[in-house]
Scaffold this active site. Structure first.
Site, PDB file in Angstrom:
ATOM      1  CG  HIS A   1       4.232  16.320 -28.076  1.00 19.11           C
ATOM      2  ND1 HIS A   1       3.293  16.439 -27.080  1.00 19.11           N
ATOM      3  CD2 HIS A   1       5.312  17.057 -27.681  1.00 19.11           C
ATOM      4  CE1 HIS A   1       3.779  17.217 -26.114  1.00 19.11           C
ATOM      5  NE2 HIS A   1       4.992  17.595 -26.456  1.00 19.11           N
TER       6      HIS A   1
ATOM      7  CG  HIS B   1       5.627  20.396 -23.541  1.00 19.22           C
ATOM      8  ND1 HIS B   1       6.996  20.407 -23.416  1.00 19.22           N
ATOM      9  CD2 HIS B   1       5.267  21.633 -23.978  1.00 19.22           C
ATOM     10  CE1 HIS B   1       7.460  21.602 -23.774  1.00 19.22           C
ATOM     11  NE2 HIS B   1       6.427  22.362 -24.103  1.00 19.22           N
TER      12      HIS B   1
END
Length: 397
Positions: A134, A172
């Site tokens: 991320h 994710h």
């Protein structure tokens, strides 16, 4: 002959620690390493266990803005100086002393195994402490400070790689890696994740297929909540692997977040350890099929830190070591005793979640598209968006 596998590990990596109430507990790393050791993986003559040093800032600057790296360093020296505008000192990424040092060592670990695999010093590399997908070029995000994956990929590009495939099976969306290489046709980024309508970071749509200079270089399969083993493996085989094959990578980098598991507290998919192991095995075999075995396997998310993460990543390490652990195997009693001493409860008894005698099964795409299935609709949306860019048929493999 090259060494079979290089594994990045040092107990000091547990210093990547956001505090006792943060879901990303460093005990997951320590328990994974201990389970690998109990299975004898770290003692095998074909396995190297390497502790990387702190790299020069120049390595981080290959993908991160220098101002961001300096901000991490300042927050690392004094957490009170953390800049929330850069994602530091937030609930997701609390600042802590030594943050720069341990985060940069994780990045160096991934770069190290990328180099070792690319140059032929080792066949496979594993960094279950990495996979911090991320982190953006200019800010921290989603528990991730530095993007070790992007650092490793950029090193490969800077040293002659022309086609790098990045496969992300974390629950994710792999937004940081996708963003950094959005317009680079040399990098294929594929992500199989829970839909952003239900889960952080709220991105990763089928229509996101790469920048103007690299159409088709990003593949996103956004699955509905509640997906179980069979449909998830169907999606992997129907929407992800065909594009990787068509891309003909010279090396595969994969991220194996364990947070797609049914017991993970932060997401809503319902996989078993067995399905996660199957995905690792398929990607491993694909690396041998497509790129002479050049494979770098990384960790990622995963917040059921006792029952799930250690088993999933021990399986990953064992597969990369060419010493796969039979899912029917018992978890070593010494490891379970250690868990008991830490948490007052026993750890899992077996390396599998499935009932004895049962196995994994999924429908091949060759059996037909079912428009009533939300998983099939998600798969079809991705195939329609990306397959034509790779000369693939949308309806048939």
């Amino acid at each position: 002959m090259p060494t079979q596998a290089r594994v990045i590990w040092d107990p000091d990596f547990t210093q990547y620690n956001f505090g006792p109430h943060h879901p990303m507990s460093p005990v997951r790393l320590a328990l994974t390493a201990r389970l690998c050791a109990e299975f004898g993986l770290f003692d095998d003559e074909g396995i190297e266990v390497v502790s990387p040093a702190i790299p020069e800032d120049a390595l981080l600057h290959t993908v991160h803005d220098p101002g961001f790296v300096e901000a991490v360093r300042l927050a690392s020296e004094d957490p009170r100086l953390a800049d929330e505008h850069l994602g530091l000192g937030t609930d997701d990424v609390p600042a802590f002393e030594g943050m720069h040092e341990v985060s940069s060592r994780i990045a160096e670990g991934t770069r190290d195994i990328c180099e070792a695999v690319w140059t032929g010093a080792v066949e496979h590399g594993v960094n279950f402490c990495g996979g911090l997908h991320h982190a953006m070029a200019g800010n921290a995000s989603g528990f991730c400070v530095y993007n070790d994956i992007a650092v490793g990929i950029q090193w490969l590009l800077d040293h002659g790689a022309e086609r790098v495939a990045y496969v992300d099976v974390d629950v994710h969306h792999g937004d940081g890696v996708e963003s950094i290489f959005w317009d680079d046709p040399r990098v294929l980024t594929v992500s199989l994740h829970e839909t952003g309508r239900a889960l952080f970071p709220g991105t990763g749509w089928p229509s996101d297929i790469g920048g103007a200079g690299a159409p088709g270089s990003s593949v996103n399969v956004a699955l509905p909540p509640g997906v179980t083993d069979g449909p998830w493996l169907r999606a992997l085989n129907a929407a992800i692997l065909p594009v990787v094959k068509a891309f003909r990578p010279q090396i595969i980098i994969s991220q194996h977040g364990a947070d797609s598991h049914a017991e993970d507290p932060l997401a809503h998919l319902a996989l078993s350890v067995d399905a996660q192991r199957e995905a690792a095995d398929q990607i491993h075999r694909l690396a041998h099929q497509l790129c002479e075995g050049r494979w770098v396997a990384l960790g990622g998310g995963g917040y059921e830190v006792v029952d799930v993460v250690p088993r999933t990543w021990a399986h990953l390490t064992a597969i990369a070591s060419h010493r796969p652990v039979d899912p029917r195997s018992a978890v070593p009693q010494e490891w379970r005793d250690h868990v008991e001493s830490l948490f007052g409860r026993s750890g899992p008894a077996r390396m599998s979640d499935l009932a004895p005698g049962s196995g994994l099964w999924w429908r091949s795409w060759d059996m037909g598209y079912d428009p009533a299935s939300p998983v099939d609709r998600a798969v079809m949306a991705s195939r329609q968006a990306v397959f034509p860019h790779h000369g693939l048929d949308v309806w048939f493999d």
